[in-house]
Design a protein around this motif. Structure first.
Motif, PDB file in Angstrom:
ATOM      1  N   PRO A   1      -2.631 -22.410  -4.681  1.00 20.99           N
ATOM      2  CA  PRO A   1      -3.849 -21.745  -4.198  1.00 20.99           C
ATOM      3  C   PRO A   1      -3.991 -21.855  -2.677  1.00 20.99           C
ATOM      4  N   SER A   2      -4.559 -20.839  -2.076  1.00 19.02           N
ATOM      5  CA  SER A   2      -4.804 -20.849  -0.642  1.00 19.02           C
ATOM      6  C   SER A   2      -6.006 -21.737  -0.321  1.00 19.02           C
ATOM      7  N   VAL A   3      -6.193 -22.011   0.953  1.00 18.64           N
ATOM      8  CA  VAL A   3      -7.338 -22.807   1.394  1.00 18.64           C
ATOM      9  C   VAL A   3      -8.642 -22.124   0.995  1.00 18.64           C
ATOM     10  N   ASP A   4      -8.726 -20.817   1.190  1.00 17.51           N
ATOM     11  CA  ASP A   4      -9.949 -20.078   0.841  1.00 17.51           C
ATOM     12  C   ASP A   4     -10.195 -20.100  -0.666  1.00 17.51           C
ATOM     13  N   GLN A   5      -9.147 -19.936  -1.448  1.00 14.16           N
ATOM     14  CA  GLN A   5      -9.295 -19.961  -2.903  1.00 14.16           C
ATOM     15  C   GLN A   5      -9.817 -21.320  -3.378  1.00 14.16           C
ATOM     16  N   MET A   6      -9.292 -22.387  -2.814  1.00 13.97           N
ATOM     17  CA  MET A   6      -9.744 -23.719  -3.206  1.00 13.97           C
ATOM     18  C   MET A   6     -11.162 -23.992  -2.722  1.00 13.97           C
ATOM     19  N   SER A   7     -11.517 -23.451  -1.580  1.00 19.64           N
ATOM     20  CA  SER A   7     -12.880 -23.625  -1.077  1.00 19.64           C
ATOM     21  C   SER A   7     -13.889 -22.978  -2.025  1.00 19.64           C
ATOM     22  N   ARG A   8     -13.579 -21.786  -2.497  1.00 31.36           N
ATOM     23  CA  ARG A   8     -14.470 -21.122  -3.453  1.00 31.36           C
ATOM     24  C   ARG A   8     -14.499 -21.864  -4.782  1.00 31.36           C
ATOM     25  N   GLU A   9     -13.371 -22.379  -5.190  1.00 29.35           N
ATOM     26  CA  GLU A   9     -13.282 -23.097  -6.462  1.00 29.35           C
ATOM     27  C   GLU A   9     -14.111 -24.378  -6.438  1.00 29.35           C
TER      28      GLU A   9
ATOM     29  N   GLN B   1     -17.279 -27.500 -13.133  1.00 29.70           N
ATOM     30  CA  GLN B   1     -15.941 -27.571 -13.714  1.00 29.70           C
ATOM     31  C   GLN B   1     -15.697 -26.468 -14.736  1.00 29.70           C
ATOM     32  N   GLU B   2     -16.659 -26.198 -15.590  1.00 32.14           N
ATOM     33  CA  GLU B   2     -16.467 -25.200 -16.643  1.00 32.14           C
ATOM     34  C   GLU B   2     -16.440 -23.771 -16.114  1.00 32.14           C
ATOM     35  N   GLU B   3     -16.850 -23.574 -14.852  1.00 25.55           N
ATOM     36  CA  GLU B   3     -16.840 -22.242 -14.252  1.00 25.55           C
ATOM     37  C   GLU B   3     -15.590 -21.997 -13.402  1.00 25.55           C
ATOM     38  N   LYS B   4     -14.794 -23.018 -13.163  1.00 27.06           N
ATOM     39  CA  LYS B   4     -13.616 -22.874 -12.312  1.00 27.06           C
ATOM     40  C   LYS B   4     -12.507 -22.111 -13.023  1.00 27.06           C
ATOM     41  N   GLU B   5     -11.592 -21.580 -12.232  1.00 32.12           N
ATOM     42  CA  GLU B   5     -10.464 -20.827 -12.775  1.00 32.12           C
ATOM     43  C   GLU B   5      -9.263 -21.719 -13.084  1.00 32.12           C
ATOM     44  N   GLY B   6      -9.369 -22.995 -12.784  1.00 31.61           N
ATOM     45  CA  GLY B   6      -8.268 -23.911 -13.057  1.00 31.61           C
ATOM     46  C   GLY B   6      -7.142 -23.816 -12.037  1.00 31.61           C
ATOM     47  N   ARG B   7      -7.473 -23.488 -10.805  1.00 32.65           N
ATOM     48  CA  ARG B   7      -6.439 -23.363  -9.774  1.00 32.65           C
ATOM     49  C   ARG B   7      -5.734 -24.690  -9.513  1.00 32.65           C
ATOM     50  N   GLU B   8      -6.405 -25.783  -9.802  1.00 33.19           N
ATOM     51  CA  GLU B   8      -5.764 -27.089  -9.590  1.00 33.19           C
ATOM     52  C   GLU B   8      -4.564 -27.288 -10.520  1.00 33.19           C
ATOM     53  N   ILE B   9      -4.502 -26.540 -11.607  1.00 32.55           N
ATOM     54  CA  ILE B   9      -3.312 -26.598 -12.468  1.00 32.55           C
ATOM     55  C   ILE B   9      -2.086 -26.132 -11.699  1.00 32.55           C
ATOM     56  N   ASP B  10      -2.266 -25.136 -10.817  1.00 28.39           N
ATOM     57  CA  ASP B  10      -1.142 -24.667 -10.005  1.00 28.39           C
ATOM     58  C   ASP B  10      -0.737 -25.726  -8.978  1.00 28.39           C
ATOM     59  N   GLN B  11      -1.698 -26.484  -8.488  1.00 33.72           N
ATOM     60  CA  GLN B  11      -1.356 -27.626  -7.633  1.00 33.72           C
ATOM     61  C   GLN B  11      -0.602 -28.676  -8.440  1.00 33.72           C
TER      62      GLN B  11
ATOM     63  N   HIS C   1     -20.018 -36.191 -11.823  1.00 30.55           N
ATOM     64  CA  HIS C   1     -19.287 -35.468 -10.787  1.00 30.55           C
ATOM     65  C   HIS C   1     -18.164 -34.619 -11.395  1.00 30.55           C
ATOM     66  N   LEU C   2     -17.519 -35.131 -12.430  1.00 39.15           N
ATOM     67  CA  LEU C   2     -16.467 -34.359 -13.086  1.00 39.15           C
ATOM     68  C   LEU C   2     -17.025 -33.066 -13.657  1.00 39.15           C
ATOM     69  N   SER C   3     -18.140 -33.153 -14.353  1.00 43.85           N
ATOM     70  CA  SER C   3     -18.750 -31.962 -14.939  1.00 43.85           C
ATOM     71  C   SER C   3     -19.224 -30.993 -13.862  1.00 43.85           C
ATOM     72  N   GLN C   4     -19.683 -31.525 -12.751  1.00 45.33           N
ATOM     73  CA  GLN C   4     -20.188 -30.701 -11.660  1.00 45.33           C
ATOM     74  C   GLN C   4     -19.069 -30.114 -10.791  1.00 45.33           C
ATOM     75  N   GLY C   5     -17.824 -30.435 -11.126  1.00 41.80           N
ATOM     76  CA  GLY C   5     -16.698 -29.908 -10.355  1.00 41.80           C
ATOM     77  C   GLY C   5     -16.449 -30.650  -9.067  1.00 41.80           C
ATOM     78  N   ARG C   6     -16.920 -31.884  -8.970  1.00 42.08           N
ATOM     79  CA  ARG C   6     -16.827 -32.646  -7.718  1.00 42.08           C
ATOM     80  C   ARG C   6     -15.744 -33.722  -7.764  1.00 42.08           C
ATOM     81  N   ILE C   7     -14.935 -33.736  -8.807  1.00 42.62           N
ATOM     82  CA  ILE C   7     -13.789 -34.646  -8.877  1.00 42.62           C
ATOM     83  C   ILE C   7     -12.540 -33.824  -8.556  1.00 42.62           C
ATOM     84  N   SER C   8     -11.886 -34.170  -7.473  1.00 47.60           N
ATOM     85  CA  SER C   8     -10.740 -33.403  -6.997  1.00 47.60           C
ATOM     86  C   SER C   8      -9.441 -33.884  -7.635  1.00 47.60           C
ATOM     87  N   TYR C   9      -8.622 -32.921  -8.035  1.00 49.25           N
ATOM     88  CA  TYR C   9      -7.296 -33.268  -8.549  1.00 49.25           C
ATOM     89  C   TYR C   9      -6.465 -33.947  -7.472  1.00 49.25           C
TER      90      TYR C   9
END
Length: 435
Positions: free
Chosen positions: A95-103, A108-118, A236-244
């Motif tokens: 993922p690009s910097v912009d894509q990760m910033s939006r993610e 967490q449940e609304e994310k596209e799972g871009r961290e899987i590509d990381q 934080h995990l549920s809120q999408g604030r735990i970074s891979y």
């Protein structure tokens, strides 16, 4: 290197074409919760094809990709720097910097799972013997923040890093976690602070032993009591604030590895006698060591527990992998106890016989301070450093650790976005802790 970059760019051309439709489809879709099942199925199929293309490219060219990103392994990059460089050099690979910033702005449940590509990327880098070894060594370097704070710390003997404090007392550096509202749960900020704290303890020549302990709580149930750790912050995990990258990978490859393997300094600073700065570490467990808190104990040289404390690894119930616990606990506690703890969530009370498999000494809560002080005196002996280094080398050779982390990097990324994890953590979105 220019020839290598040109040939890799050409090799990435066809896989990048296979990966492109996923982004094209996503651009025309509403947010995840507003999509129809047909829309999501179409996107999932395109994402699967994209990930097959990325995985195949990295399986064939992983080492060459790492060489291109690090100028032939002459440049040392942090995890976030490496993945950003990959996004710039090979658009669409991660993922690009912009894509990760939006993610990052999404739950967490609304994310596209871009961290899987990381995860696919880091797993491939770690699977390569040369690239993986270089990456692991790069992450043992002192952080820039620690280098900036070192002079002040050595002069004054204390520093406040927000979620924790470091204080030099005699020959020991006491690292005290101070996340009282969350029962010292781990989050991105605490992991970053721990990295700096461990660096400072290892860099200060007057420090002979490191001590990790939890501070006193403000939580109503444990007010005034010390708590070692409540593990990952599930809110934080549920809120999408735990970074891979900044939590799940940095935690294992950063400060925990430094505790176990030491701090790697620039060539020549340590002479020919050593490759890293190592010191013994003591964990003082008050009340409980849950999840990541229990995982930490497996790399400490002395674990002292209060008699009213307990240990547990509920990661399987939460749906994630308990760090490197699956590698280390069986060696420490044996096959059966490890499966009871990791697969079934068994809690081990400090007063149980099996507790002696994960801690060295159990004392009354009022005697914890004295027990820690006595352990510091014992572990400050000159021969301890060399012997603990040899024990760690025998118990967990770097190649074993690298191989484990290569698989962990992928599987933990997948678990982070698994449906059962989403279902189990959503209930924590308005709660700060669990104990």
């Amino acid at each position: 290197m220019k020839h290598l970059y040109a040939s890799l760019t050409e090799a990435w051309r066809e896989p990048s074409v296979r990966a492109a439709p996923a982004e094209e489809i996503l651009t025309g879709l509403p947010g995840r919760s507003e999509r129809t099942s047909e829309q999501q199925a179409r996107l999932d199929a395109a994402v699967e094809e994209a990930r097959l293309a990325r995985s195949a490219f990295l399986a064939e060219h992983g080492q060459a990709v790492y060489d291109a990103l690090t100028d032939g392994s002459t440049v040392h990059l942090w995890l976030d720097e490496l993945v950003r460089a990959a996004a710039a050099m090979f658009p669409g690979l991660v993922p690009s910097v912009d894509q990760m910033s939006r993610e990052r702005a999404l739950a967490q449940e609304e994310k596209e799972g871009r961290e899987i590509d990381q995860a696919i990327f880091f797993s491939a880098m770690l699977r390569e013997q040369r690239a993986g070894t270089h990456l692991l060594e790069s992450l043992l370097r002192p952080t820039p923040q620690a280098l900036d704070l070192l002079e002040a710390f050595t002069a004054h003997g204390s520093v406040d890093l927000g979620p924790l404090k470091v204080e030099r007392v005699g020959e020991a550096a006491y690292v005290t976690v101070t996340n009282p509202d969350t029962l010292n749960a781990e989050d991105n900020e605490l992991i970053a602070a721990m990295d700096v704290a461990v660096d400072l303890a290892l860099l200060d020549d007057r420090v002979k032993v490191g001590v990790l302990r939890g501070g006193e709580m403000t939580h109503p149930k444990y007010r005034g009591r010390r708590v070692f750790s409540a593990g990952i912050n599930l809110a934080h995990l549920s809120q999408g604030r735990i970074s891979y990258v900044d939590f799940l990978l940095r935690r294992e490859l950063g400060y925990i590895s430094k505790i176990q393997r030491g701090l790697r300094l620039p060539p020549g600073e340590l002479g020919w006698r050593a490759s890293t700065v190592q010191k013994p570490w003591i964990a003082a467990v008050d009340t409980f060591a849950i999840g990541g808190g229990m995982q930490l104990l497996f790399v400490f040289d002395r674990v002292i527990a209060a008699s009213d404390s307990f240990f547990s690894l509920p990661a399987a119930q939460e749906g994630i992998i308990p760090g490197v616990g699956n590698l280390r606990l069986p060696r420490i506690a044996g096959n059966r106890v490890s499966r009871q703890v990791i697969l079934s969530g068994r809690r081990i009370k400090a007063i149980e016989p099996d507790a002696r498999l994960v801690c060295d000494q159990v004392v009354e809560p009022a005697d914890m301070d004295v027990a820690v002080e006595e352990a510091v005196k014992e572990l400050a002996a000159p021969a301890v450093v060399a012997n603990r280094a040899m024990l760690n080398l025998a118990e967990e050779p770097p190649e074993v650790f690298r191989a484990y982390m290569a698989e962990f990097a992928l599987q933990q990324g997948l678990r982070l976005y698994a449906k059962d994890v989403m279902d189990k953590t959503t209930k924590f979105s308005t709660r700060a802790t669990r104990a």
